[in-house]
Design a protein around this motif. Structure first.
Motif, PDB file in Angstrom:
ATOM      1  N   ALA A  95       3.870  -7.744 -12.623  1.00  0.00           N
ATOM      2  CA  ALA A  95       3.573  -6.643 -13.543  1.00  0.00           C
ATOM      3  C   ALA A  95       3.436  -5.331 -12.777  1.00  0.00           C
ATOM      4  CB  ALA A  95       2.296  -6.934 -14.329  1.00  0.00           C
ATOM      5  N   PHE A  96       2.800  -5.391 -11.616  1.00  0.00           N
ATOM      6  CA  PHE A  96       2.663  -4.197 -10.792  1.00  0.00           C
ATOM      7  C   PHE A  96       4.028  -3.691 -10.329  1.00  0.00           C
ATOM      8  CE2 PHE A  96       2.451  -2.457  -6.487  1.00  0.00           C
ATOM      9  CZ  PHE A  96       1.787  -1.279  -6.772  1.00  0.00           C
ATOM     10  N   LEU A  97       4.899  -4.598  -9.865  1.00  0.00           N
ATOM     11  CA  LEU A  97       6.227  -4.185  -9.404  1.00  0.00           C
ATOM     12  C   LEU A  97       7.043  -3.570 -10.539  1.00  0.00           C
ATOM     13  CD1 LEU A  97       7.130  -7.084  -6.951  1.00  0.00           C
ATOM     14  CD2 LEU A  97       6.289  -4.784  -6.405  1.00  0.00           C
ATOM     15  N   GLU A  98       6.849  -4.046 -11.748  1.00  0.00           N
ATOM     16  CA  GLU A  98       7.524  -3.447 -12.899  1.00  0.00           C
ATOM     17  C   GLU A  98       7.012  -2.029 -13.147  1.00  0.00           C
ATOM     18  OE1 GLU A  98       7.068  -6.372 -15.996  1.00  0.00           O
ATOM     19  OE2 GLU A  98       8.383  -7.777 -14.928  1.00  0.00           O
ATOM     20  N   GLU A  99       5.717  -1.797 -12.900  1.00  0.00           N
ATOM     21  CA  GLU A  99       5.157  -0.445 -13.009  1.00  0.00           C
ATOM     22  C   GLU A  99       5.793   0.473 -11.970  1.00  0.00           C
ATOM     23  OE1 GLU A  99       0.885   1.857 -12.404  1.00  0.00           O
ATOM     24  OE2 GLU A  99       0.881  -0.293 -12.726  1.00  0.00           O
ATOM     25  N   VAL A 100       5.984  -0.035 -10.743  1.00  0.00           N
ATOM     26  CA  VAL A 100       6.647   0.742  -9.692  1.00  0.00           C
ATOM     27  C   VAL A 100       8.066   1.093 -10.129  1.00  0.00           C
ATOM     28  CG1 VAL A 100       7.498   0.695  -7.308  1.00  0.00           C
ATOM     29  CG2 VAL A 100       5.234  -0.231  -7.839  1.00  0.00           C
ATOM     30  N   THR A 101       8.750   0.147 -10.739  1.00  0.00           N
ATOM     31  CA  THR A 101      10.112   0.390 -11.214  1.00  0.00           C
ATOM     32  C   THR A 101      10.124   1.540 -12.221  1.00  0.00           C
ATOM     33  OG1 THR A 101      10.763  -1.894 -10.832  1.00  0.00           O
ATOM     34  CG2 THR A 101      12.086  -0.638 -12.405  1.00  0.00           C
ATOM     35  N   ARG A 102       9.172   1.555 -13.126  1.00  0.00           N
ATOM     36  CA  ARG A 102       9.111   2.619 -14.146  1.00  0.00           C
ATOM     37  C   ARG A 102       8.751   3.973 -13.538  1.00  0.00           C
ATOM     38  NH1 ARG A 102       6.682  -1.551 -16.752  1.00  0.00           N
ATOM     39  NH2 ARG A 102       4.591  -0.795 -16.341  1.00  0.00           N
ATOM     40  N   ALA A 103       7.777   3.997 -12.626  1.00  0.00           N
ATOM     41  CA  ALA A 103       7.243   5.256 -12.107  1.00  0.00           C
ATOM     42  C   ALA A 103       7.946   5.753 -10.844  1.00  0.00           C
ATOM     43  CB  ALA A 103       5.745   5.095 -11.832  1.00  0.00           C
ATOM     44  N   GLY A 104       8.623   4.873 -10.107  1.00  0.00           N
ATOM     45  CA  GLY A 104       9.246   5.260  -8.845  1.00  0.00           C
ATOM     46  C   GLY A 104       8.388   4.917  -7.640  1.00  0.00           C
ATOM     47  N   TYR A 105       7.079   5.077  -7.800  1.00  0.00           N
ATOM     48  CA  TYR A 105       6.129   4.677  -6.767  1.00  0.00           C
ATOM     49  C   TYR A 105       4.737   4.606  -7.370  1.00  0.00           C
ATOM     50  CZ  TYR A 105       4.214   9.408  -6.399  1.00  0.00           C
ATOM     51  OH  TYR A 105       3.599  10.606  -6.681  1.00  0.00           O
ATOM     52  N   VAL A 106       3.870   3.876  -6.698  1.00  0.00           N
ATOM     53  CA  VAL A 106       2.461   3.789  -7.083  1.00  0.00           C
ATOM     54  C   VAL A 106       1.648   3.807  -5.795  1.00  0.00           C
ATOM     55  CG1 VAL A 106       0.685   2.340  -8.148  1.00  0.00           C
ATOM     56  CG2 VAL A 106       2.930   2.510  -9.209  1.00  0.00           C
ATOM     57  N   THR A 107       0.561   4.559  -5.806  1.00  0.00           N
ATOM     58  CA  THR A 107      -0.343   4.595  -4.650  1.00  0.00           C
ATOM     59  C   THR A 107      -1.684   3.994  -5.046  1.00  0.00           C
ATOM     60  OG1 THR A 107      -1.143   6.800  -5.191  1.00  0.00           O
ATOM     61  CG2 THR A 107       0.751   6.673  -3.704  1.00  0.00           C
ATOM     62  N   GLY A 108      -2.457   3.614  -4.046  1.00  0.00           N
ATOM     63  CA  GLY A 108      -3.799   3.103  -4.290  1.00  0.00           C
ATOM     64  C   GLY A 108      -3.851   1.674  -4.786  1.00  0.00           C
ATOM     65  N   TYR A 109      -2.788   0.914  -4.584  1.00  0.00           N
ATOM     66  CA  TYR A 109      -2.736  -0.465  -5.074  1.00  0.00           C
ATOM     67  C   TYR A 109      -3.661  -1.377  -4.273  1.00  0.00           C
ATOM     68  CZ  TYR A 109      -1.025  -5.154  -5.972  1.00  0.00           C
ATOM     69  OH  TYR A 109      -0.943  -6.489  -6.287  1.00  0.00           O
ATOM     70  N   ARG A 110      -4.272  -2.326  -4.978  1.00  0.00           N
ATOM     71  CA  ARG A 110      -5.111  -3.352  -4.349  1.00  0.00           C
ATOM     72  C   ARG A 110      -4.749  -4.698  -4.964  1.00  0.00           C
ATOM     73  NH1 ARG A 110     -10.828  -5.533  -5.020  1.00  0.00           N
ATOM     74  NH2 ARG A 110     -11.549  -5.851  -2.887  1.00  0.00           N
ATOM     75  N   GLY A 111      -4.505  -5.691  -4.115  1.00  0.00           N
ATOM     76  CA  GLY A 111      -4.167  -7.009  -4.620  1.00  0.00           C
ATOM     77  C   GLY A 111      -4.383  -8.080  -3.578  1.00  0.00           C
TER      78      GLY A 111
END
Length: 152
Positions: A95-111
């Motif tokens: 789900a997170f990787l799909e968010e990256v696909t939509r936005a181009g990048y994501v910062t501050g991820y924790r997993g």
């Protein structure tokens, strides 16, 4: 591919700079070969990248990432990236990787991630970004991992 492949380094660094507006590797005075070597050998953060297969496989992992996950270069670059998370965590990761696909990048991820030894750990403050070459062709995703915490 070699760990300091200049074409792949260019893909990583240019995609990062284009999306985030800041360089992946400090020191503009470095040659591309010096910057690629620094990122692979000396960077104080982990960098991983996977390809565009239906079940993406890691195509890059610097020495810091190899130490974090407990794999050699050859082991890591044969590993489906989904195996860096345990089965219960994989749906959250996807789900997170799909968010990256939509936005181009994501910062501050924790997993939560898992080492080859099966030890679990947190990746924290990670940045994940899309890899697009100079022609706009999608080549995969990459992650910069500045901090980890072991789970005891």
């Amino acid at each position: 591919m070699q760990p300091t492949d200049l074409d792949f380094f260019t893909l990583l660094s240019e995609s990062y700079a284009r999306l985030l507006g800041t360089p992946l590797v400090p020191g503009e005075e470095n040659t591309p070969a010096e910057a690629a070597r620094w990122l692979y050998e000396d960077a104080p953060f982990g960098v991983l990248a996977h390809d565009t297969q239906a079940d993406p496989v890691f195509v890059y992992g610097n020495l810091r990432a190899q130490r974090l996950f407990g794999y050699t270069w050859n082991e890591l670059t044969a590993l489906p990236s989904r195996l860096s998370a345990e089965a219960p965590e994989r749906s959250e990761r996807q789900a997170f990787l799909e968010e990256v696909t939509r936005a181009g990048y994501v910062t501050g991820y924790r997993g939560v991630r898992v080492r080859k030894s099966r030890e679990r750990f947190w990746i924290e403050r990670a940045t994940v970004w899309q890899l697009f070459d100079r022609d706009g062709v999608y080549r995969g995703q990459a992650a910069m991992i500045p901090h980890v915490t072991d789970i005891t």
